[in-house]
Design an enzyme around this catalytic site. Structure first.
Site, PDB file in Angstrom:
ATOM      1  N   LYS A 136       0.868  -1.180   0.000  1.00  0.00           N
ATOM      2  CA  LYS A 136       0.000   0.000   0.000  1.00  0.00           C
ATOM      3  C   LYS A 136       0.902   1.225   0.000  1.00  0.00           C
ATOM      4  O   LYS A 136       2.056   1.145   0.442  1.00  0.00           O
ATOM      5  CB  LYS A 136      -0.893   0.010   1.242  1.00  0.00           C
ATOM      6  CG  LYS A 136      -2.169   0.809   1.077  1.00  0.00           C
ATOM      7  CD  LYS A 136      -3.245   0.057   0.333  1.00  0.00           C
ATOM      8  CE  LYS A 136      -4.420   0.953  -0.005  1.00  0.00           C
ATOM      9  NZ  LYS A 136      -5.546   0.200  -0.562  1.00  0.00           N
ATOM     10  N   ASP A 170      -6.708   4.126  -5.013  1.00  0.00           N
ATOM     11  CA  ASP A 170      -7.438   4.001  -3.749  1.00  0.00           C
ATOM     12  C   ASP A 170      -8.082   5.373  -3.530  1.00  0.00           C
ATOM     13  O   ASP A 170      -8.266   6.113  -4.508  1.00  0.00           O
ATOM     14  CB  ASP A 170      -6.487   3.602  -2.597  1.00  0.00           C
ATOM     15  CG  ASP A 170      -7.243   3.240  -1.313  1.00  0.00           C
ATOM     16  OD1 ASP A 170      -7.868   2.178  -1.273  1.00  0.00           O
ATOM     17  OD2 ASP A 170      -7.234   4.036  -0.353  1.00  0.00           O
TER      18      ASP A 170
HETATM   19  P1  NDP Z   1     -12.916   7.706  -3.197  1.00  0.00           P
HETATM   20  O1  NDP Z   1     -11.863   8.714  -2.903  1.00  0.00           O
HETATM   21  O2  NDP Z   1     -13.386   7.533  -4.596  1.00  0.00           O
HETATM   22  O3  NDP Z   1     -14.213   7.974  -2.275  1.00  0.00           O
HETATM   23  C1  NDP Z   1     -14.124   8.033  -0.888  1.00  0.00           C
HETATM   24  C2  NDP Z   1     -15.476   8.435  -0.342  1.00  0.00           C
HETATM   25  O4  NDP Z   1     -15.432   8.370   1.090  1.00  0.00           O
HETATM   26  C3  NDP Z   1     -15.868   9.867  -0.677  1.00  0.00           C
HETATM   27  O5  NDP Z   1     -17.249   9.924  -0.822  1.00  0.00           O
HETATM   28  C4  NDP Z   1     -15.383  10.629   0.569  1.00  0.00           C
HETATM   29  O6  NDP Z   1     -16.031  11.861   0.783  1.00  0.00           O
HETATM   30  C5  NDP Z   1     -15.784   9.645   1.641  1.00  0.00           C
HETATM   31  N1  NDP Z   1     -15.009   9.906   2.855  1.00  0.00           N
HETATM   32  C6  NDP Z   1     -13.671  10.019   2.980  1.00  0.00           C
HETATM   33  N2  NDP Z   1     -13.335  10.267   4.242  1.00  0.00           N
HETATM   34  C7  NDP Z   1     -14.489  10.307   4.943  1.00  0.00           C
HETATM   35  C8  NDP Z   1     -14.808  10.523   6.302  1.00  0.00           C
HETATM   36  N3  NDP Z   1     -13.855  10.733   7.213  1.00  0.00           N
HETATM   37  N4  NDP Z   1     -16.122  10.489   6.666  1.00  0.00           N
HETATM   38  C9  NDP Z   1     -17.090  10.253   5.740  1.00  0.00           C
HETATM   39  N5  NDP Z   1     -16.845  10.048   4.437  1.00  0.00           N
HETATM   40  C10 NDP Z   1     -15.572  10.069   4.054  1.00  0.00           C
HETATM   41  O7  NDP Z   1     -12.357   6.329  -2.611  1.00  0.00           O
HETATM   42  P2  NDP Z   1     -12.795   4.848  -2.960  1.00  0.00           P
HETATM   43  O8  NDP Z   1     -14.257   4.780  -3.224  1.00  0.00           O
HETATM   44  O9  NDP Z   1     -11.843   4.322  -3.948  1.00  0.00           O
HETATM   45  O10 NDP Z   1     -12.443   4.111  -1.582  1.00  0.00           O
HETATM   46  C11 NDP Z   1     -13.383   4.024  -0.507  1.00  0.00           C
HETATM   47  C12 NDP Z   1     -12.949   2.931   0.437  1.00  0.00           C
HETATM   48  O11 NDP Z   1     -12.859   1.684  -0.274  1.00  0.00           O
HETATM   49  C13 NDP Z   1     -11.569   3.114   1.104  1.00  0.00           C
HETATM   50  O12 NDP Z   1     -11.596   2.528   2.379  1.00  0.00           O
HETATM   51  C14 NDP Z   1     -10.660   2.303   0.190  1.00  0.00           C
HETATM   52  O13 NDP Z   1      -9.460   1.896   0.827  1.00  0.00           O
HETATM   53  C15 NDP Z   1     -11.564   1.126  -0.114  1.00  0.00           C
HETATM   54  N6  NDP Z   1     -11.200   0.356  -1.295  1.00  0.00           N
HETATM   55  C16 NDP Z   1     -11.133   0.933  -2.525  1.00  0.00           C
HETATM   56  C17 NDP Z   1     -10.823   0.183  -3.632  1.00  0.00           C
HETATM   57  C18 NDP Z   1     -10.868   0.727  -5.016  1.00  0.00           C
HETATM   58  O14 NDP Z   1     -10.799  -0.078  -5.962  1.00  0.00           O
HETATM   59  N7  NDP Z   1     -11.014   2.038  -5.212  1.00  0.00           N
HETATM   60  C19 NDP Z   1     -10.444  -1.247  -3.496  1.00  0.00           C
HETATM   61  C20 NDP Z   1     -10.645  -1.785  -2.165  1.00  0.00           C
HETATM   62  C21 NDP Z   1     -10.963  -0.984  -1.116  1.00  0.00           C
HETATM   63  P3  NDP Z   1     -15.257  13.247   0.444  1.00  0.00           P
HETATM   64  O15 NDP Z   1     -15.364  13.384  -1.033  1.00  0.00           O
HETATM   65  O16 NDP Z   1     -16.012  14.274   1.213  1.00  0.00           O
HETATM   66  O17 NDP Z   1     -13.847  13.085   0.933  1.00  0.00           O
END
Ligand code: NDP
Length: 449
Positions: free
Chosen positions: A130, A170
């Protein structure tokens, strides 16, 4: 006198805590695994003889570097970049890059550790890693994001390669950022290789990679429900987040006949009792991926409620899909979910449930797919992207979606194999043991290196 499993766990965690002070997230993720693995090692002493758990909780190497870049006003800026190459027992290091203002070494160590077990669960030959930077993409111009990605990769490229370490996206790192980093890698090395996954389709990317984590999470849920003679059709689901994982979770829920009623971002959540359909989801995609706005704009457009600074766990539902970030469900939130009728949780985000919440799920014996199983679809399709790059061909969308479904079904079945406790399936335990065994066997076979 024989030492109890509880005593071994306490001893192990106290040594681990001494070696990793001030790292609560890494501590939490290791505890959640050790609780299942320590009793398993007692029944399979070869893993104890080879100190596999001790070795597996120590990253192979950690690279930390400064990233200098220049903003649009000509000011010099500096951020911290990281790559944790956690374990390559079963394949090249593989795992995402996260750009987030609050990113710390602690968060990355937990993510890299989880990634190692998750990648093992997919059945594909990928080790765990990571990385990322404490760079905040919010409010940055296109040019600033490009310059940052280029400077970040101008250091990282020394440490990665298609047979060494293959990063992906991510939080904060999507197709745009991967493309800029891939361009810079190519520029530095003069090689066109599959060194990053999540690339654009025209330069070596795979169909369904963007969708894979969310789709896979819904497939995991469907498999858990199917085992009980049930399915997604007609179910009401709450989803947190509105980024990559949340969008494609909502999309697949809708395609499979369920109804997602919430989405969120770090400013609050929207509740749409009629459900988020294709047209409304297209609005979210435009809002979040293109205009980069806030989720309350959905409430303004569709006349639904927006709950500022709140999370959706109080909304009645059958199913919950936390897809935003780590530690977003507390013990109280988990209790509220269950009281409101939730029968199953599939974690799209990494470690979204705090330990107290996991204890509540265990106690209530609901179906609970932990992140290392439920969100493994993303890295699984990244693995398929690596295969396509090596073979220099591209598989069709339909083909990849079928492969993804099969991989998620296999993960489900491995959880059942190792997690059956009487009539109850402990998916957390099943995922931990199944993920551990493959890596552990490879480490034993390769000797003490
Ligand atoms: P994105 O950056 O596309 O989206 C993240 C989302 O989470 C946004 O809506 C963001 O809101 C919200 N968010 C972030 N921090 C907070 C917080 N403290 N409280 C509430 N909402 C929050 O990321 P991903 O969708 O790619 O990733 C989301 C999760 O999935 C993570 O845990 C990541 O590690 C996991 N993941 C992702 C993968 C992938 O293929 N992308 C694979 C496996 C796991 P805002 O815009 O306001 O920050």
């Amino acid at each position: 006198m024989e030492i109890s499993a509880k005593q071994r766990l306490d001893d192990f965690m106290s040594g681990f805590g001494r070696r990793n002070p001030g790292q609560p997230e890494f501590h939490q993720s290791v505890y959640e695994v050790a609780v299942d693995i320590i009793p398993f090692i007692r029944e399979n002493p070869i893993y104890g003889d080879h100190q596999i758990l001790e070795r597996l909780t120590e990253p192979d190497q950690i690279i930390i570097f400064r990233v200098n870049w220049e903003d649009d006003h000509g000011h010099f800026r500096a951020n911290r970049g990281y790559r944790i190459q956690h374990n390559n027992a079963i394949g090249p290091y593989k795992g995402g890059l996260r750009f987030h203002r609050d990113l710390t070494l602690d968060t990355l160590k937990f993510l890299a550790f989880e990634q190692t077990l998750k990648n093992s669960l997919t059945g594909l030959p990928m080790g765990g890693a990571k990385g990322g930077a404490d760079f905040n993409p919010k409010g940055k111009s296109e040019q600033e994001v490009m310059r940052f990605c280029q400077r970040f990769m101008s250091v990282l490229w020394h440490h990665i390669g298609p047979f060494t370490d293959v990063p992906a996206g991510d939080m904060g790192v999507g197709a745009r950022e991967i493309s800029y980093m891939f361009g810079q890698y190519k520029h530095m090395t003069r090689e066109f290789t599959g060194v990053l996954t999540g690339k654009g389709l025209s330069f070596g990317g795979s169909q369904i990679r963007a969708e894979a984590t969310g789709y896979g999470c819904v497939f995991m849920m469907e498999n858990m429900l199917n085992r009980k003679g049930d399915g997604l059709k007609g179910k009401t689901a709450i989803v947190s987040g509105s980024g990559n994982v949340a969008q494609h979770t909502v999309e697949k829920i809708y395609q499979m006949g369920g109804k997602a009623v919430t989405m969120s971002d770090s400013s609050g959540f929207i509740f749409d009792p009629d459900g988020i359909d294709t047209e409304k989801l297209a609005f979210v995609k435009q809002l979040k991926n293109v205009t980069r706005g806030r989720i309350h704009e959905y409430a303004d457009k569709y006349g639904v409620e927006f709950y500022k600074d709140q999370r959706p766990w109080g909304v009645s539902c059958d199913l919950a899909f936390p897809c935003a970030t780590q530690n977003e469900i507390s013990g109280d939130d988990a209790g509220m979910l269950i009281r409101n009728g939730c029968i199953a949780v599939a974690e799209g985000a990494n470690m979204p449930t705090m330990q107290a919440g996991v204890d509540v799920y265990d106690e209530a014996k609901i179906m609970y797919a932990p992140s290392k199983a439920a969100n493994a679809g993303g890295v699984a399709v990244s693995g398929l992207e690596m295969t396509q790059n090596s073979m220099r061909l591209s598989w069709s969308e339909d083909d990849i979606e079928k492969r993804l479904y099969r991989i998620m079904k296999n993960i489900h079945d491995k959880c059942v194999k190792y997690g059956t406790e009487g009539g109850y399936i402990n998916y957390r335990k099943g995922a931990n043991i199944a993920g551990f065994v493959k890596v552990a066997d490879a480490m034993v076979a390769c000797g003490n290196i």
